[in-house]
Design an enzyme around this catalytic site. Structure first.
Site, PDB file in Angstrom:
ATOM      1  N   HIS A   1      -5.905   0.887   1.442  1.00  0.00           N
ATOM      2  CA  HIS A   1      -6.906  -0.088   1.863  1.00  0.00           C
ATOM      3  C   HIS A   1      -7.056  -0.117   3.389  1.00  0.00           C
ATOM      4  CE1 HIS A   1      -8.472  -4.466   0.973  1.00  0.00           C
ATOM      5  NE2 HIS A   1      -9.384  -3.682   1.521  1.00  0.00           N
TER       6      HIS A   1
ATOM      7  N   TYR B   1      -7.398  -9.736  -1.371  1.00  0.00           N
ATOM      8  CA  TYR B   1      -8.457 -10.693  -1.654  1.00  0.00           C
ATOM      9  C   TYR B   1      -7.873 -12.001  -2.187  1.00  0.00           C
ATOM     10  CZ  TYR B   1     -11.218  -6.393  -1.388  1.00  0.00           C
ATOM     11  OH  TYR B   1     -11.771  -5.202  -0.976  1.00  0.00           O
TER      12      TYR B   1
END
Length: 323
Positions: free
Chosen positions: A119, A56
């Site tokens: 992830h 992110y």
């Protein structure tokens, strides 16, 4: 605030979780001080689960969250991820997982995370995910750098397939339990009961389709799904409620999902989301929404490697591969 036990862990997590990806300027430019105020406001309102990842903002979100939590670390439960990084870089190798958690701990200014997640597993080679990434995350757990281990991804049936083959503490699914999609119920929910892992949901607003914000140009849903936004907005206005509030309330009401992660970067977002806890959905509204959504229910795009995307339910509509 309501709290639920996350699977077999010892963590009682708030049903609303703070998705910290917007702190990395992922969607819009975020004021760092306002982001910190949002973090502190969330804690003050009882939100105790914070979800972040190196991906992110190419580590920016982790750095900002670490600063904001500097004096609050012991008040919250902190989850980060590994294997997906900036500029479309994926690395599911054993050694990279171990270096990744060390890097995340430094950015987050903490000695451990409560949860380490592999992830977006759909972007990795299946054997490497099973034989390197998840074992390395479990090694980090043995080292005391993570209390629990899980994985995340978009193709919900693939999540279930991998969850059958490994013993992890949590699974994070996104986009598959919203007013537009309930495919999480087909396999993953029953499996969570069978194996005892904690189940988490993210993106209850389906990347702004279920809100009054403009749908981003990068949003990958089929156009007929995107076209529902103004229709649903009008319907909710007739009932005197906000579409985003109804979408979040709907997601929170799933009894098998411990927490729903929603992105926040401003104090007003926190306050609006917390107010939803007191919202009662007007009688008949969900039935009308279901009628409108029915023609495109469970229409989802694919991401990651094609071989990691299994056939979906009767209304699944393959659109494209992003990755």
């Amino acid at each position: 605030m309501e709290y639920r036990r996350l699977g077999k862990t010892d963590m009682d997590v708030s049903v609303i979780a703070f998705g910290a990806s917007p702190l990395g300027d992922v969607f819009d430019i975020t004021d760092e001080q306002e982001g910190a105020r949002a973090v502190h406001s969330a804690i003050d309102h009882g939100i105790n689960f914070f979800d972040i990842a190196p991906f992110y903002g190419d580590t920016l979100a982790e750095k900002r969250l670490g600063k904001a939590l500097l004096t609050k670390r012991n008040d919250i439960l902190l989850a980060t991820k590994c294997c997906r990084y900036g500029n479309g870089v994926f690395d599911f190798s054993y050694q990279r997982v171990l270096t990744s958690i060390d890097e995340s701990l430094k950015r987050l200014q903490t000695d451990y995370v409560d949860l380490l997640q592999v992830h977006d597993i759909e972007f990795g080679d299946r054997e490497q995910v099973l034989n390197e990434a998840i074992p390395a995350a479990l090694k980090a757990k043995d080292q005391g750098k993570a209390r629990y281990v899980g994985f995340s991804g978009l193709p919900v049936r693939y999540l279930a397939e991998i969850a059958r083959q490994v013993d992890v503490d949590t699974v994070l699914s996104w986009g598959h339990y919203t007013l537009l999609d309930d495919e999480i119920n087909d396999e993953l929910v029953p499996l969570s009961f069978q194996k005892g892992f904690g189940l988490m949901n993210a993106a209850p607003l389906m990347q702004r389709i279920l809100s009054d914000a403009p749908v981003p140009v990068w949003q990958s849903s089929p156009q007929p799904v995107k076209d529902l936004q103004p229709v649903l907005l009008r319907l909710c206005r007739e009932y005197g409620v906000a579409l985003s509030d109804i979408a979040l309330r709907f997601a929170l009401d799933h009894p098998a999902i411990s927490t729903t992660i929603i992105g926040m970067s401003e104090q007003r977002h926190v306050e609006q989301n917390v107010r939803v806890l007191d919202l009662e959905i007007p009688d008949g509204l969900l039935d009308k929404i279901a009628e409108l959504v029915a023609p495109v229910k469970n229409w989802m795009w694919f991401e990651g490697k094609p071989e990691n995307n299994l056939p979906g339910g009767p209304n699944s509509k393959p659109v494209q591969f992003n990755g």
